[in-house]
Design an enzyme around this catalytic site. Structure first.
Site, PDB file in Angstrom:
ATOM      1  N   ARG A 149       0.868  -1.173   0.000  1.00 30.19           N
ATOM      2  CA  ARG A 149       0.000   0.000   0.000  1.00 30.19           C
ATOM      3  C   ARG A 149       0.910   1.230   0.000  1.00 30.19           C
ATOM      4  O   ARG A 149       2.054   1.165   0.463  1.00 30.19           O
ATOM      5  CB  ARG A 149      -0.881   0.026   1.243  1.00 30.19           C
ATOM      6  N   LYS A 173      -2.121  -2.011   7.956  1.00 32.85           N
ATOM      7  CA  LYS A 173      -3.280  -1.442   8.622  1.00 32.85           C
ATOM      8  C   LYS A 173      -3.356  -1.924  10.067  1.00 32.85           C
ATOM      9  O   LYS A 173      -3.062  -3.081  10.362  1.00 32.85           O
ATOM     10  CB  LYS A 173      -4.566  -1.844   7.883  1.00 32.85           C
ATOM     11  N   HIS A 245      -2.167   2.190  -5.926  1.00 38.41           N
ATOM     12  CA  HIS A 245      -2.897   0.943  -5.669  1.00 38.41           C
ATOM     13  C   HIS A 245      -3.005   0.078  -6.920  1.00 38.41           C
ATOM     14  O   HIS A 245      -3.150  -1.144  -6.821  1.00 38.41           O
ATOM     15  CB  HIS A 245      -4.287   1.255  -5.118  1.00 38.41           C
ATOM     16  N   ARG A 248      -0.311  -2.359  -6.832  1.00 38.23           N
ATOM     17  CA  ARG A 248      -0.618  -3.430  -5.864  1.00 38.23           C
ATOM     18  C   ARG A 248      -1.579  -4.436  -6.505  1.00 38.23           C
ATOM     19  O   ARG A 248      -1.397  -5.643  -6.373  1.00 38.23           O
ATOM     20  CB  ARG A 248      -1.229  -2.802  -4.614  1.00 38.23           C
ATOM     21  N   HIS A 271      -3.936  -9.040   3.886  1.00 36.61           N
ATOM     22  CA  HIS A 271      -5.386  -9.061   4.002  1.00 36.61           C
ATOM     23  C   HIS A 271      -5.803  -9.882   5.224  1.00 36.61           C
ATOM     24  O   HIS A 271      -5.325 -10.996   5.407  1.00 36.61           O
ATOM     25  CB  HIS A 271      -6.027  -9.688   2.757  1.00 36.61           C
ATOM     26  N   TYR A 280      -8.820 -11.011  -6.728  1.00 37.95           N
ATOM     27  CA  TYR A 280      -7.724 -11.047  -7.696  1.00 37.95           C
ATOM     28  C   TYR A 280      -7.704 -12.328  -8.521  1.00 37.95           C
ATOM     29  O   TYR A 280      -6.825 -12.504  -9.366  1.00 37.95           O
ATOM     30  CB  TYR A 280      -6.390 -10.895  -6.963  1.00 37.95           C
TER      31      TYR A 280
END
Length: 299
Positions: A149, A173, A245, A248, A271, A280
């Site tokens: 990110r 995150k 992004h 990514r 994730h 994806y």
């Protein structure tokens, strides 16, 4: 006590117990603020303990009438659910009216990606003779080669770079740390940037450990990375609307198309849920057609 007075405690809960970033905290509190705005707009003086599921459903109808998309409504519901979870934990309410609040179904939008050729064009568009050229090449290689990110890239530190084992430690995150492999090309460019360019910079105090610095010796901002990629897209003649992004997305998509394990990609992307990674698994039609042609007995 005014309903809005509970937002400060809610923000503290999100920061201390949920370890959310300032941006996420602001988003959650703004979502709850929308509920209070609904009550104000409709002249409803409702205390927190008096809010019912019916009130929340009417609030969603109000949002919908204002033109809020399903994705926006889903995010607002998430914020409100978290708010009532906090109120329950603090014993400020007895019941959770949001427990049975349904989230609208959202169509899963496939992310935009770049081909490997387009990635090459972006990197080739960088003028390595300029002072920031080597830095920018390293940035692009790390974004695409590690699937970071943009905030993870700007926070990347020298102390979290393990060149010998070809890994980097990334803070994602919620301050969650993960280990991500880094390729030889990205490593080489980072080392050249550190040894031959960064070493001559006047580093601003407190920024000594950040890998990528701006011309003032401070860590790069997120917006500077956005601007870099937008300018490279123009220089490379790429018409797609791209952002950090996009690199990514391309990282994950190219791994999937190459046959990589979905669970491994989930780990590298950071994730929390594999369902997020599953987006994806889309493959382009030409690739699918090739698979049918080569492997199906009736093709």
């Amino acid at each position: 006590m005014n309903n809005r007075s509970y937002l400060k405690g809610f923000a503290a809960y999100l920061k201390l117990e949920r370890s959310l970033s300032e941006n996420s905290i602001n988003a959650y509190t703004n979502d709850v603020e929308k509920l209070f705005q609904y009550f104000d707009a409709n002249h409803k003086e409702v205390t927190l303990t008096a809010i019912k599921l019916k009130d929340l459903r009417e609030f969603l109808i109000w949002l919908n009438e204002l033109g809020a998309e399903a994705s926006t409504q889903a995010r607002v519901i998430s914020g409100i659910k978290s708010f009532f979870t906090y109120l329950l934990q603090e014993e400020l309410v007895v019941d959770d009216p949001a427990a049975l609040l349904e989230t609208p179904k959202i169509a899963r939008k496939l992310p935009d990606t770049l081909s490997t050729h387009e990635i090459d064009l972006l990197i080739e568009a960088i003028d390595a003779s300029k002072p920031d050229g080597m830095r920018n090449k390293a940035i692009m290689e790390v974004l695409y080669g590690c699937g970071l990110r943009v905030s993870e890239l700007t926070e990347l530190k020298i102390s979290n770079l393990f060149a010998e084992s070809e890994f980097i430690k990334v803070v994602g995150k919620g301050n969650k740390e993960r280990i991500v492999p880094i390729g030889a090309t990205a490593l080489k460019l980072i080392q050249i940037y550190i040894d031959e360019v960064r070493v001559h910079a006047s580093v601003k105090r407190g920024n000594e450990d950040y890998i990528f610095l701006n011309r003032f010796g401070a860590k790069l901002s997120r917006i500077s990375i956005f601007n870099l990629i937008k300018s490279l897209a123009v220089a490379a003649g790429i018409k797609k609307s791209i952002s950090p992004h996009t690199l990514r997305h391309s990282f994950a998509t190219h791994l999937i198309e190459g046959g990589a394990d979905l669970r491994a990609i989930q780990e590298m992307l950071g994730h929390a849920s594999i369902t997020t990674t599953e987006i994806y698994t889309h493959l382009d039609r030409d690739y699918l057609k090739t698979v049918i042609t080569e492997f199906h007995p009736r093709a």
